[in-house]
Scaffold this active site. Structure first.
Site, PDB file in Angstrom:
ATOM      1  N   GLY A   1       0.831  -1.209   0.000  1.00 10.82           N
ATOM      2  CA  GLY A   1       0.000   0.000   0.000  1.00 10.82           C
ATOM      3  C   GLY A   1       0.866   1.260   0.000  1.00 10.82           C
ATOM      4  N   ASP A   2       1.958   1.220   0.738  1.00  6.65           N
ATOM      5  CA  ASP A   2       2.869   2.386   0.798  1.00  6.65           C
ATOM      6  C   ASP A   2       3.532   2.589  -0.567  1.00  6.65           C
ATOM      7  OD1 ASP A   2       2.197   2.098   3.474  1.00  6.65           O
ATOM      8  OD2 ASP A   2       3.966   0.857   3.869  1.00  6.65           O
TER       9      ASP A   2
HETATM   10  N1  LIG Z   1      -1.104 -10.351  -3.619  1.00 12.85           N
HETATM   11  C1  LIG Z   1      -0.902  -9.322  -4.438  1.00 12.85           C
HETATM   12  N2  LIG Z   1      -0.658  -9.534  -5.748  1.00 12.85           N
HETATM   13  C2  LIG Z   1      -0.461  -8.499  -6.605  1.00 12.85           C
HETATM   14  N3  LIG Z   1      -0.495  -7.205  -6.242  1.00 12.85           N
HETATM   15  C3  LIG Z   1      -0.736  -6.929  -4.951  1.00 12.85           C
HETATM   16  C4  LIG Z   1      -0.948  -7.961  -3.975  1.00 12.85           C
HETATM   17  N4  LIG Z   1      -1.151  -7.373  -2.768  1.00 12.85           N
HETATM   18  C5  LIG Z   1      -1.065  -6.043  -2.985  1.00 12.85           C
HETATM   19  N5  LIG Z   1      -0.834  -5.765  -4.291  1.00 12.85           N
HETATM   20  C6  LIG Z   1      -0.688  -4.444  -4.929  1.00 12.85           C
HETATM   21  O1  LIG Z   1      -0.428  -3.457  -3.943  1.00 12.85           O
HETATM   22  C7  LIG Z   1      -1.520  -2.518  -3.833  1.00 12.85           C
HETATM   23  C8  LIG Z   1      -1.789  -2.181  -2.389  1.00 12.85           C
HETATM   24  O2  LIG Z   1      -2.074  -3.376  -1.681  1.00 12.85           O
HETATM   25  P1  LIG Z   1      -3.048  -3.480  -0.426  1.00 12.85           P
HETATM   26  O3  LIG Z   1      -4.436  -3.205  -0.836  1.00 12.85           O
HETATM   27  O4  LIG Z   1      -2.743  -4.812   0.186  1.00 12.85           O
HETATM   28  O5  LIG Z   1      -2.541  -2.262   0.479  1.00 12.85           O
HETATM   29  P2  LIG Z   1      -2.506  -2.105   2.061  1.00 12.85           P
HETATM   30  O6  LIG Z   1      -3.581  -2.938   2.694  1.00 12.85           O
HETATM   31  O7  LIG Z   1      -2.487  -0.659   2.339  1.00 12.85           O
HETATM   32  O8  LIG Z   1      -1.070  -2.761   2.346  1.00 12.85           O
HETATM   33  P3  LIG Z   1       0.073  -2.440   3.466  1.00 12.85           P
HETATM   34  O9  LIG Z   1      -0.621  -1.945   4.697  1.00 12.85           O
HETATM   35  O10 LIG Z   1       0.780  -3.780   3.651  1.00 12.85           O
HETATM   36  O11 LIG Z   1       1.008  -1.454   2.851  1.00 12.85           O
HETATM   37  C9  LIG Z   1      -2.687  -3.210  -4.549  1.00 12.85           C
HETATM   38  O12 LIG Z   1      -3.584  -2.238  -5.067  1.00 12.85           O
HETATM   39  C10 LIG Z   1      -1.961  -4.004  -5.627  1.00 12.85           C
HETATM   40  O13 LIG Z   1      -1.584  -3.152  -6.696  1.00 12.85           O
HETATM   41  O1  LIG Z   2       0.797  -0.344  12.697  1.00 18.59           O
HETATM   42  P1  LIG Z   2       0.671   0.535  11.470  1.00 18.59           P
HETATM   43  O2  LIG Z   2       1.331   1.866  11.658  1.00 18.59           O
HETATM   44  O3  LIG Z   2      -0.725   0.621  10.945  1.00 18.59           O
HETATM   45  O4  LIG Z   2       1.460  -0.216  10.290  1.00 18.59           O
HETATM   46  C1  LIG Z   2       2.843  -0.445  10.416  1.00 18.59           C
HETATM   47  C2  LIG Z   2       3.301  -1.387   9.329  1.00 18.59           C
HETATM   48  O5  LIG Z   2       2.630  -2.658   9.365  1.00 18.59           O
HETATM   49  O6  LIG Z   2       3.007  -0.788   8.065  1.00 18.59           O
HETATM   50  C3  LIG Z   2       4.066  -0.990   7.159  1.00 18.59           C
HETATM   51  C4  LIG Z   2       3.550  -1.645   5.924  1.00 18.59           C
HETATM   52  O7  LIG Z   2       2.554  -0.861   5.343  1.00 18.59           O
HETATM   53  C5  LIG Z   2       5.126  -1.808   7.885  1.00 18.59           C
HETATM   54  O8  LIG Z   2       6.403  -1.368   7.531  1.00 18.59           O
HETATM   55  C6  LIG Z   2       4.819  -1.589   9.345  1.00 18.59           C
HETATM   56  O9  LIG Z   2       5.229  -2.636  10.180  1.00 18.59           O
END
Ligand SMILES: Nc1ncnc2c1ncn2[C@@H]1O[C@H](COP(=O)(O)OP(=O)(O)OP(=O)(O)O)[C@@H](O)[C@H]1O
Ligand SMILES: O=P(O)(O)OC[C@@]1(O)O[C@H](CO)[C@@H](O)[C@@H]1O
Length: 307
Positions: A249-250
């Site tokens: 997501g980041d």
């Molecule tokens: N299993 C996957 N396969 C392919 N692309 C993925 C996958 N997981 C995440 N992505 C890509 O990354 C983007 C962001 O993922 P996600 O929706 O999981 O964000 P998030 O929940 O904010 O993640 P995080 O908190 O770990 O940063 C998705 O829109 C997609 O483009």
């Molecule tokens: O506990 P929060 O602040 O919601 O999320 C922190 C975290 O899960 O987010 C990043 C991935 O997006 C990791 O680097 C980190 O450990």
């Protein structure tokens, strides 16, 4: 300049093992430490994409030193507020079938340190971008995000918000340039079930009505949707093998911002964001420029509204 603010950074301790048995001794095949926390990840991906940023936030102790040294070493500027307690360690466990995350609450931050952080934002001007990302550490109230958003609005700083907090809604009156909830966060914020992209678009439209200039709802392997007043886009992830989705997501936020700052075109920025998110999911650590570049053309974007 792009500033990222991580109020609750972390050292991410990645553990990779075929199986994990709770209540048993598990011997681990592979481990790694990474500087983490959402804003720090955004700074690291911006750096990998060739963009400068300054990392702000609270750090402390030996873990805080590790974070600062690791990111300074690769050339990311930092302007952290140092506090007494060690920065948290978050554990990320990858087995053959599942990813599990164990995130600590984070240090408790004294009032004087909170004031010092807000003071640092005084230097930002309307040419700047501020990314506020991630959870709040223990003892810090949501009002700090509200104060940051108000300052940005008063000074014309472009604000990007990715916080796992239902009260994100209360920041929309400050008209952030971008908000990026994931599917579960959007569901909590708008109080509706989000099962598919159609639902995500409905939820995102509510955030636009409340003031967000652009909304991306990230949906893991299903990609993401983009909504603003003029256009609605759906992005599908390219094929690949999942290694670790931590920071996907980041990476999406960083990929979007890197392109938006350079080209000002939301479609290109969204496509690059989805490519960066997937490139990270298909890497052990965060994505690099070549991987994002290789996936960019493989991200399918469809217009659900507008050109
Ligand atoms: N299993 C996957 N396969 C392919 N692309 C993925 C996958 N997981 C995440 N992505 C890509 O990354 C983007 C962001 O993922 P996600 O929706 O999981 O964000 P998030 O929940 O904010 O993640 P995080 O908190 O770990 O940063 C998705 O829109 C997609 O483009
Ligand atoms: O506990 P929060 O602040 O919601 O999320 C922190 C975290 O899960 O987010 C990043 C991935 O997006 C990791 O680097 C980190 O450990």
């Amino acid at each position: 300049m792009i500033y990222t603010c991580t109020l609750n950074p972390s050292v991410d301790y990645h553990i990779e093992t075929e199986n994990l048995s709770l209540g048993m001794l598990n011997r681990i095949e592979h481990t790694a430490f990474y500087p983490g926390g959402k804003g720090i990840n955004v700074s690291r991906v911006l750096h990998n994409l060739g963009m400068s940023s300054v990392a702000l936030g609270f750090i402390g102790g030996f873990t805080g030193d590790f974070i600062e040294e690791s990111i300074k070493k690769i050339g990311i500027r930092t302007n952290f507020v140092k506090q007494e307690q060690p920065t948290r360690i978050n554990v990320k466990i990858k087995t053959a079938n599942e990813e599990t995350e164990v995130n600590d609450q984070g240090a408790s931050i004294a009032e004087q340190h909170q004031a010092a952080l807000l003071q640092k934002l005084e230097q930002l001007t309307k040419k700047d971008y501020l990314v506020i990302s991630g959870s709040l550490p223990a003892s810090v109230s949501f009002s700090i995000y509200e104060k940051m958003a108000r300052r940005c609005s008063e000074k014309g700083v472009s604000l990007i918000v990715d916080i796992p907090h239902q009260a994100l809604k209360d920041l929309l009156i400050y008209e952030p340039l971008l908000v990026k909830p994931n599917q579960a966060e959007l569901s909590e914020i708008v109080g509706m079930d989000i099962h598919n992209k159609e639902d995500a678009v409905k939820g995102a439209k509510k955030l636009v009505q409340l003031g967000a200039q652009n909304v991306i709802v990230s949906m893991g392997k299903d990609g993401a949707v983009f909504v603003n007043e003029q256009i609605i886009l759906s992005g599908e992830t390219p094929r690949g093998t999942l290694k670790s989705s931590v920071g996907a997501g980041d990476s999406l936020v960083a990929g979007f911002l890197a392109s938006f700052v350079q080209k000002g075109n939301v479609k290109h920025a969204f496509q690059q964001g989805v490519a960066a998110g997937s490139a990270t999911a298909y890497s052990d650590d965060l994505c690099h420029k070549q991987e994002v570049f290789d996936l960019f053309t493989k991200v399918k974007i469809s217009h659900l509204k507008g050109e």
